[in-house]
Write an enzyme that holds these catalytic residues in place. Sequence first.
Site, PDB file in Angstrom:
ATOM      1  N   CYS A   1     -12.458 -90.966  58.226  1.00  0.00           N
ATOM      2  CA  CYS A   1     -11.345 -90.583  57.352  1.00  0.00           C
ATOM      3  C   CYS A   1      -9.975 -90.848  57.968  1.00  0.00           C
ATOM      4  O   CYS A   1      -8.968 -90.399  57.441  1.00  0.00           O
ATOM      5  CB  CYS A   1     -11.469 -89.107  56.979  1.00  0.00           C
ATOM      6  SG  CYS A   1     -13.031 -88.748  56.162  1.00  0.00           S
TER       7      CYS A   1
ATOM      8  N   CYS B   1     -17.438 -87.612  65.851  1.00  0.00           N
ATOM      9  CA  CYS B   1     -17.901 -86.415  65.158  1.00  0.00           C
ATOM     10  C   CYS B   1     -18.966 -85.678  65.963  1.00  0.00           C
ATOM     11  O   CYS B   1     -19.911 -86.307  66.432  1.00  0.00           O
ATOM     12  CB  CYS B   1     -18.458 -86.818  63.799  1.00  0.00           C
ATOM     13  SG  CYS B   1     -18.864 -85.421  62.741  1.00  0.00           S
TER      14      CYS B   1
ATOM     15  N   CYS C   1     -15.389 -83.990  65.974  1.00  0.00           N
ATOM     16  CA  CYS C   1     -14.161 -84.311  66.700  1.00  0.00           C
ATOM     17  C   CYS C   1     -13.624 -83.075  67.437  1.00  0.00           C
ATOM     18  O   CYS C   1     -14.071 -81.950  67.207  1.00  0.00           O
ATOM     19  CB  CYS C   1     -13.106 -84.863  65.750  1.00  0.00           C
ATOM     20  SG  CYS C   1     -12.552 -83.660  64.520  1.00  0.00           S
TER      21      CYS C   1
ATOM     22  N   CYS D   1     -11.835 -79.681  60.077  1.00  0.00           N
ATOM     23  CA  CYS D   1     -12.466 -80.962  59.770  1.00  0.00           C
ATOM     24  C   CYS D   1     -11.616 -81.706  58.748  1.00  0.00           C
ATOM     25  O   CYS D   1     -11.603 -81.359  57.560  1.00  0.00           O
ATOM     26  CB  CYS D   1     -13.882 -80.746  59.238  1.00  0.00           C
ATOM     27  SG  CYS D   1     -14.751 -82.286  58.888  1.00  0.00           S
TER      28      CYS D   1
END
Length: 116
Positions: A60, A77, A79, A88
């Site tokens: 993303c 991930c 993260c 998130c």
Amino acid sequence: MTLLKHEKVISENLKIMQKFSETYTKRTNTFFCMDQSITAIVIIGLTKHKEEYGAPLCPCRHYENKKVEVDSAYWNCPCVPMRERKECHCMLFLTSDNEFASSSQHIQTEILEQYS
């Protein structure tokens, strides 16, 4: 025949990332987004990054150099913001007080396949 073999590998990797995501929600008491398409697209993105770069880099965000980001591990991930503060950016792992959180820690394989 090569194409079918490749599709099978993607499916196996997608199942691995699905299991990781479901296990992580349970371990952290977080939940998937109520919009299951978001959950599916994020898991698919993590799978593709894992296949291409060897790590589930957050799908993303924009990166100038994904390989450098994978090596730094900050956005892999889960993260650092997720591990440290349960934040998130992808909306994959949401706390129960998030207005977009569902009550689910599971996503059906059929939903993942629908978006892959």
